[in-house]
Design a protein around this motif. Sequence first.
Motif, short mmCIF file in Angstrom:
data_model
loop_
_atom_site.label_atom_id
_atom_site.label_comp_id
_atom_site.label_asym_id
_atom_site.label_seq_id
_atom_site.Cartn_x
_atom_site.Cartn_y
_atom_site.Cartn_z
N VAL A 88 0.73 -1.34 0.01
CA VAL A 88 -0.04 0.09 0.06
C VAL A 88 0.92 1.30 -0.12
O VAL A 88 0.48 2.45 -0.66
CB VAL A 88 -0.88 -0.12 1.24
CG1 VAL A 88 -1.65 1.29 1.41
CG2 VAL A 88 -1.96 -1.05 0.99
N GLY A 89 1.89 1.11 0.74
CA GLY A 89 2.95 2.29 0.65
C GLY A 89 3.29 2.75 -0.66
O GLY A 89 3.58 3.85 -0.96
N GLN A 90 3.72 1.77 -1.45
CA GLN A 90 4.09 1.98 -2.88
C GLN A 90 2.86 2.47 -3.70
O GLN A 90 3.03 3.29 -4.55
CB GLN A 90 4.54 0.67 -3.51
CG GLN A 90 6.18 0.05 -2.93
CD GLN A 90 7.05 1.20 -2.95
OE1 GLN A 90 7.31 1.70 -4.13
NE2 GLN A 90 7.74 1.55 -1.86
N ARG A 91 1.55 1.62 -3.62
CA ARG A 91 0.64 2.06 -4.48
C ARG A 91 0.21 3.57 -4.00
O ARG A 91 -0.48 4.06 -4.85
CB ARG A 91 -0.56 1.23 -4.04
CG ARG A 91 -0.40 -0.23 -4.73
CD ARG A 91 -1.79 -0.84 -4.30
NE ARG A 91 -2.82 -0.67 -4.98
CZ ARG A 91 -4.14 -1.21 -5.39
NH1 ARG A 91 -4.21 -2.42 -4.56
NH2 ARG A 91 -4.93 -0.96 -5.93
N GLN A 92 0.38 4.01 -2.74
CA GLN A 92 0.05 5.37 -2.53
C GLN A 92 0.84 6.42 -2.58
O GLN A 92 0.78 7.24 -2.01
CB GLN A 92 -0.57 5.32 -0.85
CG GLN A 92 -1.85 4.44 -0.72
CD GLN A 92 -2.88 4.63 -1.71
OE1 GLN A 92 -3.14 3.89 -2.78
NE2 GLN A 92 -3.94 5.63 -1.25
N GLN A 93 2.12 5.95 -3.14
CA GLN A 93 3.37 6.71 -3.54
C GLN A 93 3.86 7.37 -2.32
O GLN A 93 3.99 8.43 -2.10
CB GLN A 93 2.93 7.81 -4.44
CG GLN A 93 2.55 6.97 -5.80
CD GLN A 93 2.37 8.06 -7.07
OE1 GLN A 93 2.24 9.29 -6.64
NE2 GLN A 93 1.94 7.46 -8.32
N ALA A 94 3.79 6.53 -1.01
CA ALA A 94 4.26 7.13 0.07
C ALA A 94 5.81 6.49 0.46
O ALA A 94 6.35 6.70 1.32
CB ALA A 94 3.38 6.45 1.36
N GLY A 95 6.27 6.09 -0.58
CA GLY A 95 7.63 5.40 -0.43
C GLY A 95 7.63 4.18 0.42
O GLY A 95 6.95 3.55 0.72
N ASN A 96 9.06 3.74 1.11
CA ASN A 96 9.34 2.77 1.80
C ASN A 96 8.73 3.10 3.21
O ASN A 96 9.56 3.39 4.20
CB ASN A 96 10.90 2.49 1.81
CG ASN A 96 11.05 0.96 2.51
OD1 ASN A 96 10.03 0.47 3.18
ND2 ASN A 96 12.14 0.41 2.47
N VAL A 97 7.31 2.64 3.35
CA VAL A 97 7.04 3.25 4.82
C VAL A 97 7.44 2.48 5.97
O VAL A 97 7.24 2.85 6.96
CB VAL A 97 5.34 2.99 4.85
CG1 VAL A 97 4.43 4.08 3.72
CG2 VAL A 97 4.89 1.43 4.53
N LEU A 98 7.85 1.08 5.71
CA LEU A 98 8.55 0.10 6.77
C LEU A 98 10.01 1.12 7.31
O LEU A 98 10.11 0.77 8.55
CB LEU A 98 8.69 -1.17 6.08
CG LEU A 98 7.62 -1.62 5.65
CD1 LEU A 98 7.69 -3.16 5.18
CD2 LEU A 98 6.42 -2.14 6.94
N SER A 99 10.50 1.62 6.45
CA SER A 99 11.66 2.35 6.77
C SER A 99 11.41 3.70 7.22
O SER A 99 12.14 4.52 8.11
CB SER A 99 13.00 2.07 6.16
OG SER A 99 12.61 2.68 4.76
N GLU A 100 10.73 4.46 6.51
CA GLU A 100 10.77 5.78 6.52
C GLU A 100 9.32 6.31 7.34
O GLU A 100 8.99 7.44 7.46
CB GLU A 100 10.34 6.42 5.18
CG GLU A 100 11.81 6.37 4.35
CD GLU A 100 11.83 6.48 2.80
OE1 GLU A 100 10.75 6.90 2.45
OE2 GLU A 100 12.64 6.06 1.97
N GLY A 101 8.52 5.42 7.59
CA GLY A 101 7.10 5.58 8.03
C GLY A 101 6.36 6.30 7.18
O GLY A 101 6.33 6.29 5.69
N TRP A 102 4.97 6.66 7.48
CA TRP A 102 3.89 7.18 6.59
C TRP A 102 4.08 8.71 6.64
O TRP A 102 2.93 9.61 6.65
CB TRP A 102 2.69 6.92 7.00
CG TRP A 102 2.41 5.27 6.92
CD1 TRP A 102 2.49 4.30 7.99
CD2 TRP A 102 1.81 4.77 5.64
NE1 TRP A 102 2.17 3.10 7.18
CE2 TRP A 102 1.76 3.36 5.98
CE3 TRP A 102 1.49 5.20 4.47
CZ2 TRP A 102 1.23 2.22 5.07
CZ3 TRP A 102 1.06 4.21 3.46
CH2 TRP A 102 0.85 2.79 3.67
N SER A 103 5.20 9.28 6.60
CA SER A 103 5.45 10.75 6.63
C SER A 103 4.79 11.65 5.83
O SER A 103 4.42 12.64 6.18
CB SER A 103 7.08 11.03 6.36
OG SER A 103 7.40 10.57 5.18
N LYS A 104 4.64 10.95 4.50
CA LYS A 104 3.73 11.89 3.59
C LYS A 104 2.00 11.99 3.90
O LYS A 104 1.41 12.96 3.47
CB LYS A 104 3.89 11.44 2.09
CG LYS A 104 5.13 11.37 1.56
CD LYS A 104 5.36 11.04 0.21
CE LYS A 104 6.56 11.05 -0.46
NZ LYS A 104 6.57 10.30 -1.79
#
Length: 193
Positions: A168-184
Amino acid sequence: MPTEAKNSADTAICGIHLEKWMMDRKLTKAEAAEAFGLQRVKWDELTRDDRKLEPVDDPVVAMLYEVYRQHPKAYPRPVPPDIKEFFLWLGLREDQPQDFTTFAALIGRAPPTAYRLIRPPKLKKASLQAKNKPSPSRSVLRWIEALRRLNLTPRQTLKLMVDVAASVGQRQQAGNVLSEGWSKQDAAAEQTD
């Protein structure tokens, strides 16, 4: 602009996907909103004609959609989960700061929210403590409920959470959420917790 919902793994999850999910299950808007832990007004906003092709801004709602789509038996039943119990059941530890960061990413929230949910502030009066106990958003509760209904082991659940959050992080263009979190998306989502 296309008006049909596509379930391609490279397409962002949008309001039109939620609307199609609702119609496929013959749910009312109120029932669908509740399934995602949303207020009816928020559901209407996400599925409004002029917005339904925009990506869903709350990562937990997007993750719920994905797990409901992949695992239909994850659909909710009422009985809110105990967040701390779930955290511990996953094998995460309160004495490991990285476990709070991991848990935050897996529930689509920022680390301070995970700390607040697992370790609520201690107040002197019991009446104040019960009244001021932090509670997660309804969408986070539905996410955890959906995962528990799958009757997986803690390790399988953790793997599914990691896979879904990464996807979902990739689909929502939020990057690598596992290492960067959902910062966007943290700012929008944190307003609901």
